[in-house]
Design a protein around this motif. Structure first.
Motif, PDB file in Angstrom:
ATOM      1  N   ASP A 315     -45.986  -7.091  17.660  1.00 35.03           N
ATOM      2  CA  ASP A 315     -47.150  -7.789  18.447  1.00 35.03           C
ATOM      3  C   ASP A 315     -46.925  -8.921  19.046  1.00 35.03           C
ATOM      4  O   ASP A 315     -47.727  -9.165  19.921  1.00 35.03           O
ATOM      5  CB  ASP A 315     -47.808  -8.201  16.965  1.00 35.03           C
ATOM      6  N   ALA A 316     -45.750  -9.667  19.006  1.00 32.81           N
ATOM      7  CA  ALA A 316     -45.375 -10.850  19.620  1.00 32.81           C
ATOM      8  C   ALA A 316     -45.367 -10.361  21.358  1.00 32.81           C
ATOM      9  O   ALA A 316     -45.739 -11.077  21.823  1.00 32.81           O
ATOM     10  CB  ALA A 316     -44.456 -11.391  19.147  1.00 32.81           C
ATOM     11  N   VAL A 317     -44.738  -9.294  21.649  1.00 32.30           N
ATOM     12  CA  VAL A 317     -44.135  -8.922  23.020  1.00 32.30           C
ATOM     13  C   VAL A 317     -45.773  -8.684  23.465  1.00 32.30           C
ATOM     14  O   VAL A 317     -45.671  -9.321  24.752  1.00 32.30           O
ATOM     15  CB  VAL A 317     -43.369  -7.702  22.897  1.00 32.30           C
ATOM     16  N   PRO A 318     -46.659  -8.074  23.326  1.00 31.53           N
ATOM     17  CA  PRO A 318     -47.640  -8.037  24.054  1.00 31.53           C
ATOM     18  C   PRO A 318     -48.556  -9.041  24.156  1.00 31.53           C
ATOM     19  O   PRO A 318     -49.050  -9.431  25.171  1.00 31.53           O
ATOM     20  CB  PRO A 318     -48.619  -6.807  23.429  1.00 31.53           C
ATOM     21  N   GLN A 319     -48.452 -10.072  22.993  1.00 28.89           N
ATOM     22  CA  GLN A 319     -49.089 -11.383  23.143  1.00 28.89           C
ATOM     23  C   GLN A 319     -48.685 -12.139  24.145  1.00 28.89           C
ATOM     24  O   GLN A 319     -49.350 -12.777  24.982  1.00 28.89           O
ATOM     25  CB  GLN A 319     -49.153 -11.918  21.693  1.00 28.89           C
ATOM     26  N   ALA A 339     -42.586  -8.146  29.871  1.00 25.47           N
ATOM     27  CA  ALA A 339     -42.705  -7.518  28.881  1.00 25.47           C
ATOM     28  C   ALA A 339     -40.846  -7.331  28.121  1.00 25.47           C
ATOM     29  O   ALA A 339     -40.684  -7.631  27.108  1.00 25.47           O
ATOM     30  CB  ALA A 339     -42.959  -6.076  28.770  1.00 25.47           C
ATOM     31  N   ARG A 340     -40.047  -7.111  29.125  1.00 25.59           N
ATOM     32  CA  ARG A 340     -38.807  -6.888  28.751  1.00 25.59           C
ATOM     33  C   ARG A 340     -38.163  -8.350  28.624  1.00 25.59           C
ATOM     34  O   ARG A 340     -37.335  -8.574  27.491  1.00 25.59           O
ATOM     35  CB  ARG A 340     -37.991  -6.475  30.105  1.00 25.59           C
ATOM     36  N   ASP A 341     -38.686  -9.238  29.230  1.00 20.66           N
ATOM     37  CA  ASP A 341     -38.248 -10.868  29.090  1.00 20.66           C
ATOM     38  C   ASP A 341     -38.763 -11.363  27.466  1.00 20.66           C
ATOM     39  O   ASP A 341     -38.273 -11.966  26.749  1.00 20.66           O
ATOM     40  CB  ASP A 341     -38.795 -11.874  29.993  1.00 20.66           C
ATOM     41  N   ALA A 342     -39.886 -10.979  27.302  1.00 22.00           N
ATOM     42  CA  ALA A 342     -40.430 -11.195  25.978  1.00 22.00           C
ATOM     43  C   ALA A 342     -39.904 -10.718  24.771  1.00 22.00           C
ATOM     44  O   ALA A 342     -39.571 -11.305  23.794  1.00 22.00           O
ATOM     45  CB  ALA A 342     -42.175 -10.808  25.836  1.00 22.00           C
ATOM     46  N   THR A 343     -39.426  -9.630  24.903  1.00 22.89           N
ATOM     47  CA  THR A 343     -38.372  -8.772  23.829  1.00 22.89           C
ATOM     48  C   THR A 343     -37.205  -9.497  23.757  1.00 22.89           C
ATOM     49  O   THR A 343     -37.052  -9.954  22.567  1.00 22.89           O
ATOM     50  CB  THR A 343     -38.219  -7.371  24.147  1.00 22.89           C
ATOM     51  N   ALA A 344     -36.500 -10.045  24.952  1.00 23.64           N
ATOM     52  CA  ALA A 344     -35.244 -10.667  24.797  1.00 23.64           C
ATOM     53  C   ALA A 344     -35.469 -11.985  24.207  1.00 23.64           C
ATOM     54  O   ALA A 344     -34.873 -12.598  23.322  1.00 23.64           O
ATOM     55  CB  ALA A 344     -34.797 -10.865  26.273  1.00 23.64           C
ATOM     56  N   ALA A 345     -36.594 -12.605  24.473  1.00 25.26           N
ATOM     57  CA  ALA A 345     -36.988 -13.986  24.261  1.00 25.26           C
ATOM     58  C   ALA A 345     -37.182 -14.008  22.622  1.00 25.26           C
ATOM     59  O   ALA A 345     -36.622 -14.946  21.980  1.00 25.26           O
ATOM     60  CB  ALA A 345     -38.104 -14.627  24.814  1.00 25.26           C
ATOM     61  N   TYR A 346     -37.842 -13.076  22.175  1.00 22.13           N
ATOM     62  CA  TYR A 346     -38.096 -13.065  20.707  1.00 22.13           C
ATOM     63  C   TYR A 346     -36.908 -12.658  19.927  1.00 22.13           C
ATOM     64  O   TYR A 346     -36.508 -13.487  18.902  1.00 22.13           O
ATOM     65  CB  TYR A 346     -38.991 -12.081  20.527  1.00 22.13           C
ATOM     66  N   LYS A 347     -35.962 -11.745  20.447  1.00 26.77           N
ATOM     67  CA  LYS A 347     -34.717 -11.658  19.673  1.00 26.77           C
ATOM     68  C   LYS A 347     -33.779 -12.882  19.587  1.00 26.77           C
ATOM     69  O   LYS A 347     -33.180 -13.125  18.799  1.00 26.77           O
ATOM     70  CB  LYS A 347     -34.126 -10.438  20.307  1.00 26.77           C
ATOM     71  N   GLU A 348     -33.885 -13.659  20.552  1.00 25.89           N
ATOM     72  CA  GLU A 348     -33.097 -15.030  20.860  1.00 25.89           C
ATOM     73  C   GLU A 348     -33.674 -15.942  19.911  1.00 25.89           C
ATOM     74  O   GLU A 348     -32.912 -16.604  19.027  1.00 25.89           O
ATOM     75  CB  GLU A 348     -32.964 -15.449  22.108  1.00 25.89           C
ATOM     76  N   LEU A 349     -34.878 -16.165  19.970  1.00 31.45           N
ATOM     77  CA  LEU A 349     -35.554 -17.349  19.365  1.00 31.45           C
ATOM     78  C   LEU A 349     -36.158 -17.364  17.978  1.00 31.45           C
ATOM     79  O   LEU A 349     -36.215 -18.348  17.089  1.00 31.45           O
ATOM     80  CB  LEU A 349     -36.908 -17.706  20.141  1.00 31.45           C
ATOM     81  N   GLU A 350     -36.187 -16.047  17.509  1.00 30.33           N
ATOM     82  CA  GLU A 350     -36.362 -15.900  16.202  1.00 30.33           C
ATOM     83  C   GLU A 350     -35.323 -16.387  15.083  1.00 30.33           C
ATOM     84  O   GLU A 350     -35.525 -16.527  14.007  1.00 30.33           O
ATOM     85  CB  GLU A 350     -36.842 -14.400  15.698  1.00 30.33           C
ATOM     86  N   TRP A 351     -34.154 -16.628  15.760  1.00 32.31           N
ATOM     87  CA  TRP A 351     -33.034 -17.042  14.892  1.00 32.31           C
ATOM     88  C   TRP A 351     -32.870 -18.646  15.054  1.00 32.31           C
ATOM     89  O   TRP A 351     -32.058 -19.355  14.767  1.00 32.31           O
ATOM     90  CB  TRP A 351     -31.815 -16.589  15.366  1.00 32.31           C
ATOM     91  N   GLU A 352     -33.869 -19.414  16.061  1.00 31.07           N
ATOM     92  CA  GLU A 352     -33.525 -20.839  15.954  1.00 31.07           C
ATOM     93  C   GLU A 352     -33.601 -21.586  14.575  1.00 31.07           C
ATOM     94  O   GLU A 352     -34.307 -21.119  13.777  1.00 31.07           O
ATOM     95  CB  GLU A 352     -34.633 -21.220  17.033  1.00 31.07           C
TER      96      GLU A 352
END
Length: 352
Positions: A315-319, A339-352
Motif C-alpha cells: 500500500d505504501a509504495v503507490p501512496q 515507484a522503484r525508489d519508493a520500494t527501496a526507501a520502504y525497505k530501508e526506512l522500515e528498520w529505522e
C-alpha cells in the motif's frame, strides 16, 4: 595513426556482426597496422567461442566512428548521454562519460554501456590526442557506466574503482550482460564483456597524468555502495558519477539516508565545473543538487509517514509515488523510477 577494425559475427549468423577495434594494433602507418593484424585478431578471437572473424581492415583515425565530445574546461571533455532510463533508449548510451588530457597521458571517467560505445569513446580521444590512455576510472558498477571498459584495458590502461566495486560488479555481471543483450541489437553489444578494476580505492587516491593530477574519493553508501568521485585539480572539475542526477530521475541502489547525508556536505575545494552522471554539466553546486535533494527528501518524508501510519509496503509504495507526482515534470523516466525508489526507501526506512 591507423587502427585495426576486425569484423566479428555471432557464430552461426552472417548477419549479426559488429566492428571490433583492437587497439593493440595501433600504428603510425597502414602497413605497420596490417603487419600486426593477423596475430592480434587471432589472439582476440581465441577463447571467444561464440564469435567468428569475418575480415579486417586498418583505418585512419578520421574514418573511425567517434562519440561527440564537448570541452567543458581546458583539457576536459565530456560525452553527454541521453538522460532516460536504459529501457527507453535505443542503444543504452544514457550516461555521461569524461576524458581528461594531461601532458603525458589521458584518463577516462566511465566507459559506457557496451564495447561499441567504449570503442567510439577511444576513437574520439584519438581525434584529440595520440597520448596513451593510462587510466580508466569507473564511478560505480552500473552497466551504462562500466561495460565499455575492455577496449581501454586492451590499450594498456589501468582500471580503477571503489573498493566495493569488484564484488558488486561480479555479482551482477551475468544479469547486466543478459539485460543489454535483451534490450539492444547485436551490433550494439557484440564483444561486450565485464572488466573488473585492477586497483581499488578504499578512501582516497590520486593519479598523475603529467602536469595534471586527479583526486579520487571513495564515498559512503549512497546511490550505490561503490560510488567514486573524481576531481581534476587543474580546472576544479568534479565528476560525481551518479551521486548527482540531472534531468533523469534519481535511482536508489544503495541508501536513501546515506545519499541525503552526502548531499548535505558541499565538496571541498568548491568545484567550478560539475559533471553529473546524467544530464547537463553546470558550474553551480546548488543548481546541480537542488532538484535531486528536493526529490529524495520528499521521498524520505513520505515513506516515513506511510510507515508510521502502519501501511504495508504493497500500500505504501503507490501512496508514496502518488505524493511525488507534483515533481514529475522535473524528471525524465519518472513514474517507474519513483515507484522503484519508493520500494527501496520502504525497505530501508522500515528498520529505522
Amino acid at each position: 595513426m591507423f587502427h585495426l577494425i576486425l569484423t566479428v559475427c555471432l557464430a552461426g549468423s552472417s548477419e549479426d556482426c559488429a566492428p571490433i577495434l583492437l587497439p593493440q594494433a595501433e600504428a603510425g602507418t597502414r602497413a605497420e597496422c596490417e603487419a600486426r593484424a593477423g596475430r592480434i585478431a587471432e589472439s582476440w578471437l581465441k577463447g571467444r567461442s561464440g564469435l567468428v572473424g569475418a575480415g579486417s581492415e586498418c583505418l585512419p583515425t578520421g574514418e573511425l566512428t567517434a562519440l561527440p565530445l564537448q570541452q567543458v574546461a581546458p583539457g576536459v571533455h565530456v560525452y553527454i548521454g541521453d538522460p532516460v532510463q536504459m529501457e527507453e533508449s535505443a542503444d543504452g548510451r544514457i550516461a555521461n562519460l569524461g576524458v581528461v588530457i594531461g601532458e603525458a597521458s589521458v584518463a577516462v571517467i566511465d566507459t559506457g554501456v557496451s564495447r561499441a560505445q567504449g570503442q567510439e569513446l577511444f576513437a574520439a580521444i584519438r581525434r584529440l590526442t595520440d597520448l596513451p590512455v593510462s587510466h580508466v576510472i569507473l564511478t560505480h558498477m552500473h552497466p551504462d557506466h562500466a561495460l565499455g571498459t575492455s577496449v581501454f584495458k586492451e590499450a594498456g590502461a589501468e582500471i580503477l574503482g571503489h573498493a566495493a566495486m569488484p564484488m558488486a560488479l561480479d555479482i551482477r555481471a551475468r544479469g547486466y550482460l543478459d539485460s543489454i543483450t535483451r534490450l539492444y541489437p547485436p551490433a550494439e553489444v557484440i564483444g561486450t564483456e565485464i572488466t573488473l578494476p585492477d586497483r581499488t580505492v578504499a578512501d582516497r587516491d590520486s593519479i598523475d597524468l603529467g602536469g595534471r593530477s586527479l583526486s579520487l574519493r571513495a564515498e559512503g553508501t549512497a546511490h550505490t555502495d561503490n560510488d567514486l568521485t573524481v576531481f581534476d585539480e587543474a580546472t576544479a572539475t568534479l565528476f560525481t558519477g551518479d551521486l548527482v542526477f540531472r534531468e533523469l530521475a534519481p535511482v536508489i541502489d544503495g541508501s536513501l539516508t546515506g545519499w541525503l547525508q552526502w548531499l548535505e556536505v558541499a565538496p571541498r575545494p568548491v568545484p567550478q565545473v560539475i559533471v553529473p552522471g546524467h544530464g547537463a554539466v553546470t558550474d553551480s553546486w546548488a543548481e546541480a543538487i537542488g532538484p535531486q535533494t528536493e526529490f529524495l527528501t520528499a521521498l524520505r518524508d513520505a515513506t516515513r509517514e506511510a510507515i508510521a501510519a502502519g501501511a504495508p509496503m504493497s500500500d505504501a509504495v503507490p501512496q508514496v509515488t502518488k505524493s511525488l507526482q507534483d515533481m514529475e515534470d522535473t524528471w525524465n523516466s519518472f513514474p517507474e523510477t519513483a515507484a522503484r525508489d519508493a520500494t527501496a526507501a520502504y525497505k530501508e526506512l522500515e528498520w529505522e
